[in-house]
Design an enzyme around this catalytic site. Sequence first.
Site, short mmCIF file in Angstrom:
data_model
loop_
_atom_site.label_atom_id
_atom_site.label_comp_id
_atom_site.label_asym_id
_atom_site.label_seq_id
_atom_site.Cartn_x
_atom_site.Cartn_y
_atom_site.Cartn_z
N GLY A 121 20.64 4.10 2.03
CA GLY A 121 19.71 3.62 3.03
C GLY A 121 18.49 4.49 3.23
O GLY A 121 17.74 4.30 4.17
N SER A 122 18.27 5.46 2.33
CA SER A 122 17.09 6.31 2.50
C SER A 122 15.85 5.63 1.95
O SER A 122 14.74 6.14 2.12
CB SER A 122 17.31 7.64 1.78
OG SER A 122 17.50 7.41 0.41
N THR A 182 14.46 1.10 -3.11
CA THR A 182 13.25 0.32 -2.83
C THR A 182 12.04 0.99 -3.47
O THR A 182 11.20 0.33 -4.07
CB THR A 182 13.05 0.21 -1.30
OG1 THR A 182 14.26 -0.27 -0.73
CG2 THR A 182 11.91 -0.72 -0.97
N GLU A 224 20.42 5.99 -10.10
CA GLU A 224 21.78 6.51 -10.21
C GLU A 224 22.32 6.49 -11.65
O GLU A 224 23.36 5.88 -11.91
CB GLU A 224 22.74 5.70 -9.32
CG GLU A 224 22.40 5.70 -7.86
CD GLU A 224 22.62 7.05 -7.19
OE1 GLU A 224 23.08 7.99 -7.87
OE2 GLU A 224 22.32 7.16 -6.00
#
Lengths: 249, 664
Positions: B475-476, B480, B587
């Site tokens: 969620g950092s 995006t 990742e």
Amino acid sequence: MSARVIRLVPGTTIVHRVTATTKLLWLPVVGSTVAFTFTWPAIAVGWAAVVVIFLAARLPLGVIPRPPRVLVGMFAVSAVLATIGGDEPVVFGLGLGGLYDLIRLVAFSTMTLTLGAIVGWTTDPADLGPAVSRILRPLRPLGVPTDRLGVAVILTVRSIPLVADELRLALAGWRTRPRPAGHSRIDDVAEVATALVVSSHRRAAEMATTMAARGGLTTVAGRDRRPGAPDIVAAGLGVVVVALAVLLR
Amino acid sequence: MADAATTAALVFAMIATGRLLGAGTFFQLFEAVAVSVLAARRRTRVVAYSGFSTAVLGILLGGFGPVTQAVMAHVLGGTTGAALRRRRGVAGTIGMNLAVTWPAMSLISVGLLAVFTEIRSLWFDLARNMWNGVASILGRIGLEGAAAAGTDLLETLIGLWYVFIPLAQIPVVIVYALLVRRLGGQVLRRVDRSLGPAGDPAPSHGVGAPNPLPVRIHQARWRPADGVPWMGPLDLEITAGEHLSVVGPNGVGKTSLLHALARLGTAGFEFGDGTRDPGLGRVGGTALIGQNPAAQVLAPRVSQDVVWGILPPPGNDEITRVLSEVGLEGMEDRDTSTLSGGELQRLAVANSLLRRATVLLADEATAMLDPEGRAQVSDLLHDLSDRGTAVVQSTHRPEDTARGSTILTLGPTPAAVRDPVPTVPPSQARGEPVLVAHDVSHTHDAGSPWARPALHGVSLVLREGEMVLVKGSNGSGKTTLAWILAGLIRPTGGRVTFAGSELDGPRAQIGIAFQHPRLQMMRPTVRAEVAASSGDEDQVDDALDLMGLDPARFGDRLVDTLSGGEQRRVVLAGLVARGCRVLLLDEPLAGLDIEGRQLLARLLAVLRNRGLTIAVVTHDPEWGLGAADRTIELAGGRIVGPHRPGASDNSAPGTPTPTEGVHP
């Protein structure tokens, strides 16, 4: 994109509190009645119900997606042809009958679309599976596997956000690739579709393992919401809409 | 059943997308293709479950249209898939569809038009009207004859609509059936080759209370894959409260071992005597939690999932207690699709607690989690063994075993390496800015009630020949950011420039590799995939070599049969062969064992030294700091310090690039 359709807008309004069971029955009944009569007054009554429910649910206007350009274009072309074709009544030398018919059709289909969407925005999708089991319960003596059908809906609802993510990812990956010469559009879509189908079966295999590890398919438990006062209001509204649609000819 | 649900979800997503794009007919073909694969692998009953689910959800998409579309996709796809299953030829497929699909289609359309008379006459009026429009144009250009003939024909057809419509559907059915047969057959071969035949593993059907303890296997031997040496023999005995960690690199058969302990498919596995029924899935028996968090949870709401498969259903108090034991207190009504990986795994543990499992098998349950989630799940497993559950946990990370009471090492003993990257000197060259983000902000679903801000004023300069690490937790906003830099998302604020010009969409020179490589690979074999991804067949072998994949050995392998690390390298080979100047990697090391990490990190360093710009997005604190030139940390959609000294020195004199950091 597809994630905008069945997606709860949290709230505690009366529309939110109507059970999924009632909503799943309400939609086809009202939709079919208006479709059957299909008069201007019936469609107007349907739209009035849309507006009332939309306001009662306190939904922001931002939930409504923009209509796709292709559809707007198709509508424009049809409208031009229908106007050239002409029909009664004639206004300023233009036969507007065809256009009226077209608008009536669009008014009807956008009405059913909006009704369905409002239900999608005000219903926790997790309630749909148990609602299906409840609606089908009278058919159980006939050998209809009502619980399994409810479980199928639950598993499907669980899978939709995962599929939507995969769809987004596969389309993104495909957008970044160069397009070879002579590759048709159908080949392109076939590539993306293949990736999605393979992936959905792989995920299904993992889910099947999880199901076996949890004792297989069993009854769907979870919060059991019984119909209450909001459902009576919804049923009342349904009766009014149906009655007006039939009577106002 | 699970494949019925995933197929239904896929068909539903296609119907919804098709409607939103106004291309319903086009998508209908692929809806039927998806169903045909299910039908070819399963009985008709399973297809019916899928069709029912899709139709019910179709009600919410606006009534008759989507519901009919769902039904038709399942009739056409189901029939054609059944023909594929029975290996019927072209004629047989057409025959079956004319016997099933055509009557169904005719019945639905004629039936609907017969009932809804008003809509019928409206449609016909519209058709007349449109034709009159065309006819009046024809009349004006001197083709009155054609116009009159057309009008007569139209009136005849409308008069005999109940005959004409079914007749007109015959060629439609035939064309669609053949298309679905061809496309569905291709997809089916790929699914069958990569997954084998369909079949649901059966749950345990023992009678009486299960008594799985002690878990004991004697003289077990197994083979992780065909053509590799047998592992074992292995003797094991696990008693209540014991915590066994099975450690080994990927591909030594840790999953096979755990599945064998659960009696969940024992292919390639041989037991000696002395085995007992684990009572998988039964109250008091064995519970199993797998690697992919999203697949461990079956229901859309937490309170539904936690009681899945438990009879009689536990009471609310018990649910509340168990959820708080796993650290999910108050989350009963949460939508499971909004949970993080760690929360999903803890929810699966909560389910095993409710069924009072005496044995818990955790198969790489922490492999896909971020550090926080990994620690929480590991602690939870340890607590369970302290409280008397026998826990068997498999992992490729030796560091995860520190708290395990017993360690069983499979395969070669890995060296305990914390920083998996051998020291590759950071490139000293500070090249020209290539990809620059100027004060980028983004909100997902902006303007709707679901608007979620993801990035706030992020500025970033990626220079030629450098490797940058973008770190941040769930969620950092790091993913995006990667999508925006790849041109896949247009930011709601700020702008991105690539080689000096505005970035307004994906570019061939900017490559992105997603965390899950599978969906990025769209061709069946390694060579075809790299060729398609690069658009240049001549570069394929060189690129494979560069990525450590011997073209002779790997070229014709099916991408679906590769390991996770190999799949990532195939994706990278495609991007390198394409001539990408920038690589954005999301990742890249998730789920890899130490050897796989080291290899990939080394390959990335080689690419960097060849002048490529690499940005690695990760939550992994162990990611080789030795190989990255600098690190940027994202938290809550903003860049936070500290950077590696000197790294923030981005604005070389005379270049109009912004300074990294948060803009006021």
